[in-house]
Design an enzyme around this catalytic site. Structure first.
Site, PDB file in Angstrom:
ATOM      1  N   ASN A  16      -9.003   6.222  70.149  1.00  0.00           N
ATOM      2  CA  ASN A  16      -8.461   5.318  69.242  1.00  0.00           C
ATOM      3  C   ASN A  16      -7.258   4.838  70.332  1.00  0.00           C
ATOM      4  O   ASN A  16      -7.093   5.125  71.338  1.00  0.00           O
ATOM      5  CB  ASN A  16      -7.744   5.892  68.167  1.00  0.00           C
TER       6      ASN A  16
ATOM      7  N   ARG B 226      -7.578  -8.783  67.644  1.00  0.00           N
ATOM      8  CA  ARG B 226      -7.660  -7.582  68.021  1.00  0.00           C
ATOM      9  C   ARG B 226      -7.724  -6.721  66.833  1.00  0.00           C
ATOM     10  O   ARG B 226      -7.868  -6.978  65.750  1.00  0.00           O
ATOM     11  CB  ARG B 226      -6.235  -6.909  68.695  1.00  0.00           C
ATOM     12  N   GLY B 227      -8.084  -5.207  66.958  1.00  0.00           N
ATOM     13  CA  GLY B 227      -8.665  -4.416  65.946  1.00  0.00           C
ATOM     14  C   GLY B 227     -10.227  -4.333  66.246  1.00  0.00           C
ATOM     15  O   GLY B 227     -10.933  -5.344  65.984  1.00  0.00           O
ATOM     16  N   ALA B 228     -10.687  -3.019  66.345  1.00  0.00           N
ATOM     17  CA  ALA B 228     -11.969  -3.011  66.463  1.00  0.00           C
ATOM     18  C   ALA B 228     -12.973  -3.819  65.736  1.00  0.00           C
ATOM     19  O   ALA B 228     -13.848  -4.722  65.998  1.00  0.00           O
ATOM     20  CB  ALA B 228     -12.333  -1.468  66.566  1.00  0.00           C
TER      21      ALA B 228
ATOM     22  N   ASP C 226     -11.881   3.023  67.469  1.00  0.00           N
ATOM     23  CA  ASP C 226     -12.637   2.315  68.180  1.00  0.00           C
ATOM     24  C   ASP C 226     -13.934   2.752  68.488  1.00  0.00           C
ATOM     25  O   ASP C 226     -14.522   1.947  68.842  1.00  0.00           O
ATOM     26  CB  ASP C 226     -11.681   1.750  69.481  1.00  0.00           C
TER      27      ASP C 226
ATOM     28  N   ARG D  53     -13.783  -6.504  76.223  1.00  0.00           N
ATOM     29  CA  ARG D  53     -13.083  -5.251  76.003  1.00  0.00           C
ATOM     30  C   ARG D  53     -14.142  -3.975  75.851  1.00  0.00           C
ATOM     31  O   ARG D  53     -15.143  -4.166  75.035  1.00  0.00           O
ATOM     32  CB  ARG D  53     -11.996  -5.147  74.839  1.00  0.00           C
TER      33      ARG D  53
END
Ligand SMILES: CSC[C@H]1O[C@H](OP(=O)(O)O)[C@H](O)[C@@H]1O
Length: 359
Positions: free
Chosen positions: A251, A53-55, A241, A90
């Site tokens: 975000n 995870r994490g852009a 994001d 996502r």
């Protein structure tokens, strides 16, 4: 390969062995385990269930998924299907769409028999670009932190939300990039990390900063406003994001509330993100797709019991109704500036930034 940097690497794209290994972040902080992704489906699932995870990191994993797809077949139709599967994992972080579309466009533009080798090289390149991005961004973020330290003449208290750290990227993170390098340069600071319900990514921020020896306090999401009102916070830095052309920023859910509290207490509120996070096709925040996630993320939590045994427990009425948007939009008017890999930009600079952006 991303360096250990006294925290486990988040992703490793082995171009020679054509292998993708990721850190399973669902197990942190109690277990540090890496897992191989075998194909595009597994890459998409790892993004969807937040193994990664994490852009920036999901962008790199999307690119790796396209390389895994090319291993299976270099037929254009197959690659298009893989790209759609990966992008559907996502919707909010622009990095995923950008990386997958970039890979697909490059692969479609070449002969099929060149695509497999090229896919692995491109994916490894995108991973390396993310690594060097966060190092460049750190320099610009550090100037903000240094200037505030010189102005106040005392140790700084910095609040951040969610995890926009090493664990969300490939190197120093985005919101944390300047924190790492400023601390390394001797600037005394303490970070206040919002736990960030429901997936508690702030516990990852606290874990990685503590591992780096940086003073950090994990706080309940609802405590940040009061700390700001009491004068306990000097600066807020968050990740992003997707940033719309007018500066509205998507975000992690809860960011908007911190921006409101920062504005109400005249505390500088910066968004730290690479230029590639700007989606110039999105006129304003209303054009950014906001992911809605399962209510089970609110009802269930994972941890260890008093005996150190891992467990997932239901902390609510199992049948309670929930609403679980994964992100919110902070209006540009609440943002002091944008710390990017190409410099720090105020709202009024965005038009020029767009003109010079060749993303
Ligand atoms: C530099 S990470 C950016 C962004 O991604 C995180 O979302 P998630 O943990 O759901 O992938 C969070 O919004 C971070 O600020």
């Amino acid at each position: 390969m991303s360096v250990e940097f006294n925290s486990p690497y988040t992703v490793f794209i082995d171009e020679a062995e054509r292998r993708v290994t990721v850190l399973d972040q669902r197990l942190l902080p109690h277990r540090v385990e890496h897992v191989d992704l075998k194909n595009a489906q597994e890459a998409a699932e790892a993004i969807r269930d937040m193994t990664v995870r994490g852009a920036p990191l999901i962008g790199v994993t999307g690119a790796a998924g396209m390389a895994l797809a090319a291993d299976e077949s270099t037929e254009t139709g197959f690659l298009i299907e893989a790209a759609n599967l990966l992008k559907s994992a996502r919707p909010t972080a622009v990095n995923l769409n950008w990386a997958v579309d970039f890979m697909l466009k490059r692969l479609k533009g070449m002969e099929p028999d060149r695509r497999r080798k090229a896919a692995w090289h491109l994916a490894a390149e995108i991973c390396e670009q993310e690594r060097t991005m966060s190092i460049r961004l750190a320099k610009h973020a550090q100037t903000i932190i240094e200037a505030l330290y010189l102005k106040l003449g005392r140790p700084l208290n910095i609040l951040t939300h969610c995890n926009a750290g090493k664990l969300a990227t490939v190197e120093l993170g985005t919101a944390t990039a300047g924190i790492y390098t400023a601390f390394e340069a001797g600037i005394p600071l303490t970070v206040y990390a919002d736990e960030t319900r429901p997936r508690l990514q702030g516990t990852l921020t606290a874990w990685e900063l503590k591992a780096a020896g940086i003073p950090v306090c994990l706080i309940a999401d609802n405590a940040g406003g009061e700390l700001m009102r009491e004068g306990g916070i000097d600066l807020v830095i968050v990740g992003a994001d997707r940033i719309a052309a007018n500066g509205d920023t998507a975000n992690k859910i809860g960011t908007y509330l911190k921006a409101l509290a920062a504005a109400d207490n005249q505390i500088p509120f910066y968004v730290a993100a690479p230029i590639s996070t700007f989606d110039w096709t999105a006129k304003s925040g209303g054009d950014i797709p906001i992911e809605n996630r399962s209510g089970d993320e609110i009802r269930w939590v994972r941890g260890v019991d008093k005996h150190g045994q891992e467990a997932e427990v239901c902390i609510t009425d199992p049948g309670i109704a929930t609403v679980n948007p994964g992100f919110d939009v902070t209006p540009a008017r609440l943002i002091t500036g944008f710390i990017t890999d190409r410099g720090v930009f105020a709202l009024e600079d965005l038009k020029d930034l767009r003109m010079n952006s060749h993303v």
